[in-house]
Design a protein around this motif. Sequence first.
Motif, mmCIF file in Angstrom:
data_model
loop_
_atom_site.group_PDB
_atom_site.id
_atom_site.type_symbol
_atom_site.label_atom_id
_atom_site.label_comp_id
_atom_site.label_asym_id
_atom_site.label_seq_id
_atom_site.Cartn_x
_atom_site.Cartn_y
_atom_site.Cartn_z
ATOM 1 N N LEU A 69 0.834 -1.200 0.000
ATOM 2 C CA LEU A 69 0.000 0.000 0.000
ATOM 3 C C LEU A 69 0.872 1.255 0.000
ATOM 4 O O LEU A 69 0.610 2.216 -0.737
ATOM 5 C CB LEU A 69 -0.926 -0.002 1.221
ATOM 6 C CG LEU A 69 -1.843 1.214 1.380
ATOM 7 C CD1 LEU A 69 -2.747 1.376 0.169
ATOM 8 C CD2 LEU A 69 -2.679 1.094 2.655
ATOM 9 N N TYR A 70 1.920 1.231 0.799
ATOM 10 C CA TYR A 70 2.854 2.370 0.853
ATOM 11 C C TYR A 70 3.491 2.605 -0.514
ATOM 12 O O TYR A 70 3.589 3.745 -0.977
ATOM 13 C CB TYR A 70 3.908 2.081 1.914
ATOM 14 C CG TYR A 70 4.947 3.161 2.091
ATOM 15 C CD1 TYR A 70 4.595 4.440 2.497
ATOM 16 C CD2 TYR A 70 6.294 2.890 1.871
ATOM 17 C CE1 TYR A 70 5.553 5.428 2.675
ATOM 18 C CE2 TYR A 70 7.253 3.868 2.045
ATOM 19 C CZ TYR A 70 6.887 5.138 2.450
ATOM 20 O OH TYR A 70 7.842 6.109 2.616
ATOM 21 N N LYS A 71 3.898 1.523 -1.165
ATOM 22 C CA LYS A 71 4.509 1.656 -2.487
ATOM 23 C C LYS A 71 3.481 2.089 -3.535
ATOM 24 O O LYS A 71 3.765 2.942 -4.385
ATOM 25 C CB LYS A 71 5.141 0.334 -2.913
ATOM 26 C CG LYS A 71 5.977 0.435 -4.172
ATOM 27 C CD LYS A 71 6.140 -0.886 -4.858
ATOM 28 C CE LYS A 71 4.897 -1.201 -5.648
ATOM 29 N NZ LYS A 71 5.069 -2.266 -6.637
ATOM 30 N N ALA A 72 2.278 1.513 -3.482
ATOM 31 C CA ALA A 72 1.248 1.828 -4.479
ATOM 32 C C ALA A 72 0.842 3.292 -4.421
ATOM 33 O O ALA A 72 0.474 3.888 -5.443
ATOM 34 C CB ALA A 72 0.024 0.940 -4.275
ATOM 35 N N LEU A 73 0.940 3.888 -3.238
ATOM 36 C CA LEU A 73 0.581 5.297 -3.090
ATOM 37 C C LEU A 73 1.742 6.225 -3.418
ATOM 38 O O LEU A 73 1.594 7.442 -3.352
ATOM 39 C CB LEU A 73 0.082 5.562 -1.666
ATOM 40 C CG LEU A 73 -1.223 4.847 -1.285
ATOM 41 C CD1 LEU A 73 -1.565 5.111 0.166
ATOM 42 C CD2 LEU A 73 -2.371 5.259 -2.191
ATOM 43 N N GLY A 74 2.902 5.650 -3.756
ATOM 44 C CA GLY A 74 4.031 6.474 -4.183
ATOM 45 C C GLY A 74 5.036 6.776 -3.105
ATOM 46 O O GLY A 74 5.790 7.749 -3.210
ATOM 47 N N GLY A 75 5.107 5.957 -2.073
ATOM 48 C CA GLY A 75 6.073 6.185 -1.008
ATOM 49 C C GLY A 75 7.291 5.296 -1.154
ATOM 50 O O GLY A 75 7.197 4.192 -1.682
ATOM 51 N N GLY A 76 8.447 5.794 -0.695
ATOM 52 C CA GLY A 76 9.639 4.966 -0.650
ATOM 53 C C GLY A 76 10.771 5.402 -1.544
ATOM 54 O O GLY A 76 11.844 4.820 -1.485
#
Length: 462
Positions: A448-455
């Motif tokens: 979810l963190y990656k899908a929302l553009g985090g990291g």
Amino acid sequence: MKRIAIFISCILAAGIFSCSPVRQCKAPELDLPSTIAENRADSMTIADLEWWQFYGDSTLCYIIERTLANNRDILAAAARVDRMRELYRVSKAERLPNLKANILAENETNDYYQDKAVRDPQFDLTLSIGWELDLWGNLRWAKRKGGAEYTASVEDWRAMRMELVAEVASAYFQLVALDNELSIVRRTLATRSEGVYQAKLRFEGGLTSETVYQQAQVEYASTASLIPDLERKIEIMENGIALLMGEFPDWPVLRGSMDTEATTPETLPVGLPSELLQRRPDVRASEQRLRAAMAAAGMAYADRFPRLNFTLTGGWENDRMVGFFQSPFSYVAGTVAAPIFGFGRKKAKYKAALAAYDEARLAYEQKVLEVFKEANDAVITYRNVRKTAELKANLRDASRKYVLLAHLQYRAGSINYIDVLDAQRQYFDAQIGLSNAIRDEYLAMVQLYKALGGGWQTQSEE
């Protein structure tokens, strides 16, 4: 000179009033949804957190830092950024005058038939300045194309960071879950070893039949057979993490332990759909490729028209060194290179560039669709795996009480030993199920963190 001025004025007028070379480039069609996965429209999102804030585990952060510093793929992406930066500098410099210096010293001997040999020495020192008048925007479009390609390489590098952070975090949580599963199996094996010992004593004392003793041995052997496969999976996972870190397989992978009592938030803020496209670097990279394709179409259009170049040359030229600097010369030249008849090659190149733009536009639209699908899937997955983890925790607690009651009833003679073994088996399965559910919960948070553009953030970009 008057005719030349009139000719240039006509060309400039034609360039100013001509139609845009990218008038046939259709804009992307984006009909964004109002929310993500039918959630409320949050003003904040977990993707606003830097990865070292989102992942609170110091050991995991250390592994991520080493990965981002040593992973060969991310280093190659950084090298590509450097390459595209220098190429962008080239495209910008093409719009500036080109200054060249030339030094020549030659001694030509001419010995023609029936003539006396003649020496013809020559010494030259020249400086020339050349400049292309960008009538149709060819150089301007080239600069835009180089800038878009450079920016796309930067976004690709960030997207790779985002992918690597998620991949490392997922591998780490899977490794921790495997450690926890192996710990559960070993604790269960110790319990069943004690059960085999007790069943043997009762069998040898004539209190139970041999069947009970054999049942206890079967359960012990069944549990023991799980250990080699788990150890294999752990070593393979360690090797995979070491590879991501840019190390050889014997690199020791440090990690923490799984807390089966920890709870995660019921819901996580996901932000607005329009902001999702701005946060995801892979979407921004796709947008920049679209810009580069548009610029390439502009270049192909401008290449169909004449090019005007000016050259100013000056210096010294003489047949001997004596009085060399008293022999200056200079001249100005202007050239117009215009295609006359090329059998439709340049027009075909322009149409091909327009088709390439359409290809990039559709790729961008597809990327947007994929990103929203990924975000929706991640929200739905997190929501459901969290519920599953809660139910698995309840099942584990109920199974533990069932084991205690079964032991009491067996000692009282109310049930058979096979019922005790069944209770133990259900408790063992419930522990493994809870461990896997917590693992899936953490993996869902990572996705979810990656899908929302985090990291993709770096420490310097805080």
